[in-house]
Design an enzyme around this catalytic site. Structure first.
Site, PDB file in Angstrom:
ATOM      1  N   HIS A 218      -2.233   1.948   8.680  1.00  0.00           N
ATOM      2  CA  HIS A 218      -3.693   1.819   8.719  1.00  0.00           C
ATOM      3  C   HIS A 218      -4.286   2.530   9.940  1.00  0.00           C
ATOM      4  O   HIS A 218      -3.589   2.839  10.918  1.00  0.00           O
ATOM      5  CB  HIS A 218      -4.091   0.337   8.740  1.00  0.00           C
ATOM      6  CG  HIS A 218      -3.629  -0.401   9.972  1.00  0.00           C
ATOM      7  ND1 HIS A 218      -4.237  -0.281  11.194  1.00  0.00           N
ATOM      8  CD2 HIS A 218      -2.608  -1.279  10.151  1.00  0.00           C
ATOM      9  CE1 HIS A 218      -3.628  -1.036  12.083  1.00  0.00           C
ATOM     10  NE2 HIS A 218      -2.622  -1.653  11.479  1.00  0.00           N
TER      11      HIS A 218
ATOM     12  N   GLU B 227       1.970  -7.189   8.054  1.00  0.00           N
ATOM     13  CA  GLU B 227       2.606  -6.819   9.310  1.00  0.00           C
ATOM     14  C   GLU B 227       3.629  -7.891   9.725  1.00  0.00           C
ATOM     15  O   GLU B 227       3.656  -9.008   9.190  1.00  0.00           O
ATOM     16  CB  GLU B 227       1.537  -6.619  10.391  1.00  0.00           C
ATOM     17  CG  GLU B 227       2.044  -6.174  11.758  1.00  0.00           C
ATOM     18  CD  GLU B 227       2.848  -4.876  11.733  1.00  0.00           C
ATOM     19  OE1 GLU B 227       3.866  -4.823  11.033  1.00  0.00           O
ATOM     20  OE2 GLU B 227       2.472  -3.929  12.451  1.00  0.00           O
TER      21      GLU B 227
END
Length: 518
Positions: free
Chosen positions: A68, A142
């Site tokens: 990202h 994550e």
């Protein structure tokens, strides 16, 4: 290279031990194998082949993994983990838009993405008007960092002291709240591969996060959690993995890392606060693949190292020299072959013109040294043995994957020579460090792609069986950082970076070959 033993057969995958392993056969890495003993993980080297089946048959797949863009917590220096409180900054949105443009020529069949807002938004920007199937995958979140999450990094250091130090220095064995986050992440990455590769699509986009992307790349090529923070993933960095079926009847596919961490920004750009792209370093080795010659077909082998560069090769060399202008070069080492020397000269000439080009207030005079270790690798013998097979197998990686039984002696000699070259390079870097009159500790190495891959494998501490798990294009650069000095562990900042070549760069997703071509 340490690879753990296989634990279970996954749906739609058949993992089989290679019966042909001789120490030089390059196989696809096992994605799914970890053995726990007490509180430690033991990794035992073993070669497996991965059988990928989708829709009833074998398919070539290319998986493009993107991190990202910069998030608000990246900017603040706050530990995010799997929390979902941060969003993309304006810079992060711009990075995602640049990545969209970088992938504009590429086609995808499906996009898997983390459900966390920062990755979901990045995926939406990259996919834009594409009519893609968008699949949120919880396992792509994550790394879970438990009590660390939400803390500023300086707060983590003050509050957790020893534990925070272990997180920084020995992440694979880091434990918090009764968990081993990195080990858990590696297991989760393997579960992700099961879902991703079971999809019928051949060109697959994955948008996720720093740590989980590291784990995806590492598990794909058979590296354990001890490689955490060794294969960097910058904001909106792009990594590409090829899963290719064998062209031999009843053969098995292999996995090749085509590129690592191709970023919207130049990898030469100095680290600035909020980037979250690894530790600062003043010691680097940059591996440059020389320009294309008239005798090199795409993915093929040169018929002669004395062949001149063609026009494309000249452009590639000039573009590479321009990219490296932002770096003060301490030394240029090249193989004694003509084409490598010409590429090195292009780099040196642009460095010398740094003042005229506005990059420095004075010229930069850099000595070119021909490095015999980069040429004396019995490469010509290996070339002769491979040359007739390249037309059948495609790239030389396929040759080594599928038919290297008769190359063991030659290939072993090449591998040993690559090791000697690696030792010479780190010594050169160490000598620059000792020379106080030479503050520029950036060593440029110019050679052929397979030589640079051999050097890279030695940097990572891999076996020679890993050499075909990597691909480099002509005109590409690969950067290795040494944050702990030349005697420390090398960290790969980027591999096969080609964005500087502009319109002459190789698209991230090449058109998939028709089934009949296999």
């Amino acid at each position: 290279m340490f690879i753990a033993d296989h634990a279970a057969i996954l749906p739609k995958f058949q993992v089989m031990q290679s019966s042909l392993f001789r120490g030089c056969l390059v196989q696809s890495a096992p994605l799914f194998c970890h053995l726990f003993k007490a509180h430690k993980i033991e990794y035992r080297f073993r070669i497996f082949r991965l059988k990928v089946k989708a829709c009833g048959g074998e398919q070539r797949k290319r998986v493009v993994v993107v991190r990202h863009g910069q998030s608000t917590w990246n900017e603040e220096g706050r530990i995010q983990g799997s929390s979902d409180f941060s969003v993309l900054t304006q810079k992060g949105e711009m990075q995602a838009e640049t990545s969209r443009q970088m992938l504009l020529r590429d086609t995808f069949d499906v996009c898997f993405h983390s459900p966390l807002a920062r990755s979901k938004r990045t995926a939406e920007i990259i996919c834009d008007s594409r009519k893609l199937e968008m699949i949120p995958e919880y396992d792509l979140r994550e790394i879970d960092l438990y009590s660390f999450q939400g803390l500023l990094k300086i707060e983590g250091k003050k509050r957790y002291g020893e534990a925070y130090s272990q997180w920084q220095k020995d992440a694979a064995n880091f434990v918090i709240d009764g968990h081993y986050p990195v080990r858990e992440l590696w297991e989760r990455a393997k579960a992700c591969w099961s879902k991703i590769l079971s999809h019928k699509g051949q060109s697959i986009l994955v948008v996720a996060h720093n740590a989980v992307n590291q784990a995806l790349v590492a598990t794909a090529i058979g590296l354990g959690p001890e490689y955490f923070r060794i294969l960097l993933q910058s904001n909106c960095g792009i990594s590409v993995l090829d899963i290719t079926p064998s062209i031999i009847d009843n053969g098995f596919p292999y996995i090749c890392l085509d590129r690592l961490n191709q970023t919207p920004n130049s990898p030469i750009t100095p680290i600035t606060p909020g980037q979250s792209v690894g530790r600062k370093t003043e010691d680097r080795i940059i591996l440059v693949c020389h320009g294309t010659t008239g005798s090199i077909a795409e993915g093929g082998l040169p018929t002669s190292f004395d062949a001149p560069m063609n026009m494309l090769g000249t452009i590639q060399s000039q573009k590479t020299a321009e990219l490296l202008l932002d770096l003060r070069v301490g030394s240029i080492l090249c193989s004694p072959h003509f084409v490598a020397l010409k590429t090195a000269e292009a780099i040196a000439q642009v460095q010398e013109a740094a003042d005229c080009l506005g990059a420095d207030c004075v010229p930069r005079y850099v000595e070119i040294k021909q490095m015999q270790e980069l040429g004396d690798m019995s490469w010509e013998v290996l070339l002769e043995q491979l040359q007739n097979q390249v037309g059948q197998f495609g790239r030389w990686q396929e040759c080594l994957q599928q038919n290297c039984d008769n190359l063991e002696d030659t290939f072993s000699n090449f591998w040993d020579r690559a090791g000697e070259a690696w030792n010479s390079l780190t010594k050169q870097l160490g000598d620059l460090r000792k020379d106080l009159s030479s503050p520029e500790r950036n060593v440029i190495v110019v050679s052929h792609e397979i030589v640079n891959i051999g050097i890279l494998c030695h940097c990572l501490g891999l076996e020679k069986s890993s050499i075909a798990a990597f691909h480099l294009d002509t005109g590409s650069i690969s950067m290795i950082d040494f944050p702990d000095g030349p005697n420390g562990r090398g960290v790969v900042r980027c591999l096969n970076y080609t964005a500087h070549l502009g319109r002459w760069s190789v698209p991230v997703t090449r058109p998939a070959m028709a089934e009949e071509d296999f």
